[in-house]
Design a protein around this motif. Structure first.
Motif, PDB file in Angstrom:
ATOM      1  N   ALA A 147      -2.340   0.034 -13.758  1.00 37.85           N
ATOM      2  CA  ALA A 147      -1.417   0.652 -12.930  1.00 37.85           C
ATOM      3  C   ALA A 147      -1.394   1.133 -11.789  1.00 37.85           C
ATOM      4  O   ALA A 147      -0.747   1.234 -10.731  1.00 37.85           O
ATOM      5  CB  ALA A 147      -0.392   0.992 -14.371  1.00 37.85           C
ATOM      6  N   ARG A 148      -2.185   2.268 -11.806  1.00 43.10           N
ATOM      7  CA  ARG A 148      -1.668   3.222 -10.777  1.00 43.10           C
ATOM      8  C   ARG A 148      -2.825   2.249  -9.412  1.00 43.10           C
ATOM      9  O   ARG A 148      -2.581   2.670  -8.585  1.00 43.10           O
ATOM     10  CB  ARG A 148      -2.765   4.467 -10.691  1.00 43.10           C
ATOM     11  CG  ARG A 148      -2.285   4.643 -12.076  1.00 43.10           C
ATOM     12  CD  ARG A 148      -0.518   5.478 -11.504  1.00 43.10           C
ATOM     13  NE  ARG A 148      -0.370   7.026 -10.160  1.00 43.10           N
ATOM     14  CZ  ARG A 148      -0.966   8.346 -10.264  1.00 43.10           C
ATOM     15  NH1 ARG A 148      -0.677   8.668 -11.578  1.00 43.10           N
ATOM     16  NH2 ARG A 148      -0.703   9.064 -10.152  1.00 43.10           N
ATOM     17  N   ARG A 149      -3.257   1.549  -9.930  1.00 41.42           N
ATOM     18  CA  ARG A 149      -4.110   0.810  -8.714  1.00 41.42           C
ATOM     19  C   ARG A 149      -3.108   0.354  -8.457  1.00 41.42           C
ATOM     20  O   ARG A 149      -3.462  -0.056  -7.063  1.00 41.42           O
ATOM     21  CB  ARG A 149      -5.323   0.169  -9.191  1.00 41.42           C
ATOM     22  CG  ARG A 149      -6.055  -0.860  -8.414  1.00 41.42           C
ATOM     23  CD  ARG A 149      -6.487  -0.747  -7.662  1.00 41.42           C
ATOM     24  NE  ARG A 149      -7.460  -1.464  -6.967  1.00 41.42           N
ATOM     25  CZ  ARG A 149      -8.058  -1.725  -5.504  1.00 41.42           C
ATOM     26  NH1 ARG A 149      -7.984  -0.315  -5.046  1.00 41.42           N
ATOM     27  NH2 ARG A 149      -7.958  -2.339  -5.212  1.00 41.42           N
ATOM     28  N   LEU A 150      -2.074  -0.616  -9.328  1.00 43.01           N
ATOM     29  CA  LEU A 150      -1.118  -1.119  -8.558  1.00 43.01           C
ATOM     30  C   LEU A 150      -0.577  -0.730  -7.668  1.00 43.01           C
ATOM     31  O   LEU A 150       0.756  -1.376  -6.939  1.00 43.01           O
ATOM     32  CB  LEU A 150      -0.251  -2.323  -9.357  1.00 43.01           C
ATOM     33  CG  LEU A 150      -1.340  -2.954 -10.311  1.00 43.01           C
ATOM     34  CD1 LEU A 150      -0.508  -4.481 -11.206  1.00 43.01           C
ATOM     35  CD2 LEU A 150      -1.792  -4.320  -9.390  1.00 43.01           C
ATOM     36  N   GLU A 151       0.049   0.793  -7.576  1.00 40.48           N
ATOM     37  CA  GLU A 151       0.902   1.461  -7.224  1.00 40.48           C
ATOM     38  C   GLU A 151       0.130   1.367  -5.496  1.00 40.48           C
ATOM     39  O   GLU A 151       1.104   1.657  -4.746  1.00 40.48           O
ATOM     40  CB  GLU A 151       0.533   2.673  -7.532  1.00 40.48           C
ATOM     41  CG  GLU A 151       2.304   3.686  -7.164  1.00 40.48           C
ATOM     42  CD  GLU A 151       2.611   4.955  -7.447  1.00 40.48           C
ATOM     43  OE1 GLU A 151       3.563   5.554  -6.881  1.00 40.48           O
ATOM     44  OE2 GLU A 151       1.700   5.062  -8.605  1.00 40.48           O
ATOM     45  N   THR A 152      -1.448   2.132  -5.609  1.00 33.11           N
ATOM     46  CA  THR A 152      -1.896   2.100  -4.681  1.00 33.11           C
ATOM     47  C   THR A 152      -1.585   1.430  -3.727  1.00 33.11           C
ATOM     48  O   THR A 152      -1.964   0.940  -2.085  1.00 33.11           O
ATOM     49  CB  THR A 152      -3.253   2.693  -4.498  1.00 33.11           C
ATOM     50  OG1 THR A 152      -4.043   1.460  -5.328  1.00 33.11           O
ATOM     51  CG2 THR A 152      -3.255   4.146  -5.840  1.00 33.11           C
ATOM     52  N   LEU A 153      -1.687  -0.229  -4.088  1.00 32.56           N
ATOM     53  CA  LEU A 153      -1.922  -1.867  -3.280  1.00 32.56           C
ATOM     54  C   LEU A 153      -0.923  -2.095  -3.106  1.00 32.56           C
ATOM     55  O   LEU A 153      -0.498  -2.398  -1.821  1.00 32.56           O
ATOM     56  CB  LEU A 153      -2.224  -2.705  -4.330  1.00 32.56           C
ATOM     57  CG  LEU A 153      -3.724  -2.742  -4.873  1.00 32.56           C
ATOM     58  CD1 LEU A 153      -4.542  -4.181  -5.579  1.00 32.56           C
ATOM     59  CD2 LEU A 153      -5.008  -2.762  -3.905  1.00 32.56           C
ATOM     60  N   ARG A 154       0.077  -1.647  -3.449  1.00 29.54           N
ATOM     61  CA  ARG A 154       1.124  -1.161  -2.768  1.00 29.54           C
ATOM     62  C   ARG A 154       3.018  -0.947  -3.339  1.00 29.54           C
ATOM     63  O   ARG A 154       3.665  -0.329  -4.541  1.00 29.54           O
ATOM     64  CB  ARG A 154       2.344  -2.804  -3.120  1.00 29.54           C
ATOM     65  CG  ARG A 154       3.245  -3.407  -2.146  1.00 29.54           C
ATOM     66  CD  ARG A 154       3.393  -4.143  -1.405  1.00 29.54           C
ATOM     67  NE  ARG A 154       4.803  -4.186  -0.737  1.00 29.54           N
ATOM     68  CZ  ARG A 154       5.107  -6.052  -0.509  1.00 29.54           C
ATOM     69  NH1 ARG A 154       3.887  -6.810  -1.342  1.00 29.54           N
ATOM     70  NH2 ARG A 154       5.748  -5.530  -0.154  1.00 29.54           N
ATOM     71  N   GLY A 155       2.318   0.409  -2.613  1.00 34.90           N
ATOM     72  CA  GLY A 155       3.903   1.722  -2.710  1.00 34.90           C
ATOM     73  C   GLY A 155       4.876   2.103  -2.203  1.00 34.90           C
ATOM     74  O   GLY A 155       5.345   0.852  -1.856  1.00 34.90           O
TER      75      GLY A 155
END
Length: 541
Positions: A318-326
């Protein structure tokens, strides 16, 4: 223009001829019946041309007198035809404006002045007039007559198609549309209607073939045709996902080539790849669509893509998704949900509050209620978040023609239209109430009641995970979530009662003030009753 040019050339030739004769004078002798006639060459040419012109004039006069009855008849016939076309034009305009009386009058006049077999538009005027008057059977008969005529076949088939749709005869409407598409492939309405009918019946191969034909004939716009092709391929991939994941993967990836922003196609492609244990490529497909348009279903499938992952591993994804679209509400909500499962309650609260500040919605406030239940267990604070959820905008859902669906569908169940579902917020039944009673996210966070000191924190564990069956594909999004053992939190000690004071501090007054405008009736908030004396006096007014 050609006649004028020919006349000018003829006059020029005559002038040149007379000039040539004038430059070359001569005598002409003619002996006829014992008499000798002599004259100049110029005079002889003039007499010859005059005689020829006289003959032509005489022929024209004789022909005009001979054909005068036909000429008079043709004049009156043309005048009658002009009056008929004028009546037909007036009637069509009246029918378009909804004037049934004038349209019927002009239809009768046009029929009397023009022959129906010569002008089939009279059938159209009579059909439109019958539709305005509510005589649908008569209109249908007129459309059938037009459908049998080669000149008005497409017009008659369209009228029959619209009447069949009005009566709800979908099978008849499908036949009329297919007949029109077969006779005239360039008709966009027939192609779209046939495409919708075949899509509604689930005939994806036939629908794709028809769409390819229309693309080759340039019937549809290139962008619209590509979108519909992507939707049809996604629908076929969805139907093949359980039985043939490989074919479903190929169709879904082909759909993404036509429209790289189609979220259902990316979901089907990723599921098919996960079933083939190709996690890296499936995750790459989801990450690509996530960068363009963050979607909750994409996040849910991405986080739970791999079976056997712990809650901490899901939080990392989930943190990976946040880095992709913050700085996105969906990204923050996804991290908050994963943090709640991993029991990192501080992180979950932080991300959820950030998400509610960006885009307050019902699901985020409910998520805050779940975080509050897991963190403090305070019923008052939980009810506060649930009350804010009732007043907040509804979450986006797959919506088409006023109907919401839990999953994406290629065809609307109401109208049967292809590619009707959109990811948007459905209309709220409490729209009038929410506009006036909703707090801003910051006010909702600041208006939280204090945690009751006598209320221990309760952490509830989710239900135990079930063991998956053997042979099933490992897809965490379709499996129960394994949960750790319940966490025991020591109870808080009851603080000593404060001594009696004549004046309360500002902090105590703020803590004693209820956050709903009156003392709450739930057991989670302590009631503070000010004691003014041994005797209490009450006033009615």
């Amino acid at each position: 223009m050609v006649r004028i040019l020919f006349f000018i050339l003829l006059v020029l030739a005559l002038a040149l001829g007379f000039a040539w004769l004038a430059d070359r004078p001569g005598e002409l002798s003619l002996i006829w019946q014992g008499q000798r006639i002599e004259m100049s060459l110029m005079r002889a040419a003039t007499i010859l041309i005059s005689l020829f012109a006289a003959i032509l004039i005489a022929v024209w006069l004789i022909r005009a007198i001979w054909l005068s009855p036909h000429t008079v008849t043709r004049y009156f016939r043309a005048r009658k035809r002009d009056r008929g076309y004028q009546a037909l034009s007036t009637g069509l305009i009246a029918a378009g404006g909804g004037d049934a009386v004038l349209a019927r009058k002009m239809a009768g006049r046009a029929r009397g002045l023009i022959r129906v077999d010569q002008e089939p538009l009279i059938h159209l005027l009579e059909a439109q007039t019958a539709l305005i008057e509510g005589k649908y059977d008569e209109a249908r008969k007129k459309f059938e007559l037009m459908a049998d005529d080669e000149e008005t076949r497409e017009l008659g088939l369209r009228g029959l198609y619209l009447e069949a749709k009005r009566l709800g005869a979908n099978e008849a409407a499908r036949q009329y549309a297919e007949r029109a598409a077969e006779k005239a492939p360039h008709l966009s309405w027939a192609t779209l209607a046939t495409l919708d009918q075949r899509s509604q019946a689930g005939e994806w191969d036939e629908a794709i073939h028809l769409l390819d034909q229309s693309r080759a004939a340039n019937v549809l716009d290139k962008k619209e045709a590509s979108r519909k092709k992507a939707v049809l391929l996604t629908a076929r991939a969805t139907s093949k996902l359980e039985a043939d994941p490989k074919a479903a993967r190929d169709d879904a990836l082909a759909a993404l080539k036509f429209d790289d922003r189609l979220v259902p196609a990316a979901l089907v492609a990723a599921k098919a790849l996960f079933r083939e244990d190709n996690l890296r490529k499936g995750a790459s497909v989801l990450e690509k669509i996530w960068k363009q348009e963050p979607h909750p279903e994409v996040a849910r499938l991405y986080v739970r893509a791999r079976g056997g992952d712990s809650a901490v591993d899901r939080l990392k994804r989930a943190r990976r998704l946040e880095t992709l679209r913050g700085n996105n509400a969906v990204s923050l909500a996804t991290v908050a949900e994963a943090a709640l499962e991993a029991r990192e309650l501080a992180l979950a609260r932080e991300k959820a509050e950030a998400a509610v500040r960006l885009a307050p919605s019902e699901s985020i406030f409910l998520l805050l209620a779940d975080i509050e239940e897991a963190d403090t267990g305070d019923e008052g604070r939980i009810r506060h978040w649930m009350a804010q959820a009732l007043r907040s905008p509804r979450d986006p859902a797959w919506t088409a023609d006023g109907v919401t669906s839990p999953t994406w569908l290629p065809v609307s169940p109401v109208s049967g239209r292809l590619d009707a579902f959109e990811w948007k917020a459905p209309p709220s039944p409490l729209a009038g109430y929410t506009e006036g009673g909703r707090l801003s996210p910051d006010d909702a966070i600041r208006s939280l009641p204090p945690v009751a000191p006598d209320q221990p924190a309760i952490v509830k564990a989710p239900p135990a995970a079930t063991k998956p069956e053997e042979g099933q594909p490992v897809l965490e999004a379709e499996r129960p979530i394994p949960t750790p053992a319940p966490i025991k939190v020591p109870e808080r000690k009851e603080p000593a009662a404060p001594p009696a004071k004549s004046e309360e501090t500002a902090a105590e007054k703020e803590a004693a003030a209820p956050f709903f405008g009156r003392p709450p009736d739930d057991p989670g908030v302590r009631e503070r009753v000010a004691e003014e004396g041994s005797k209490a006096s009450f006033r009615l007014f």
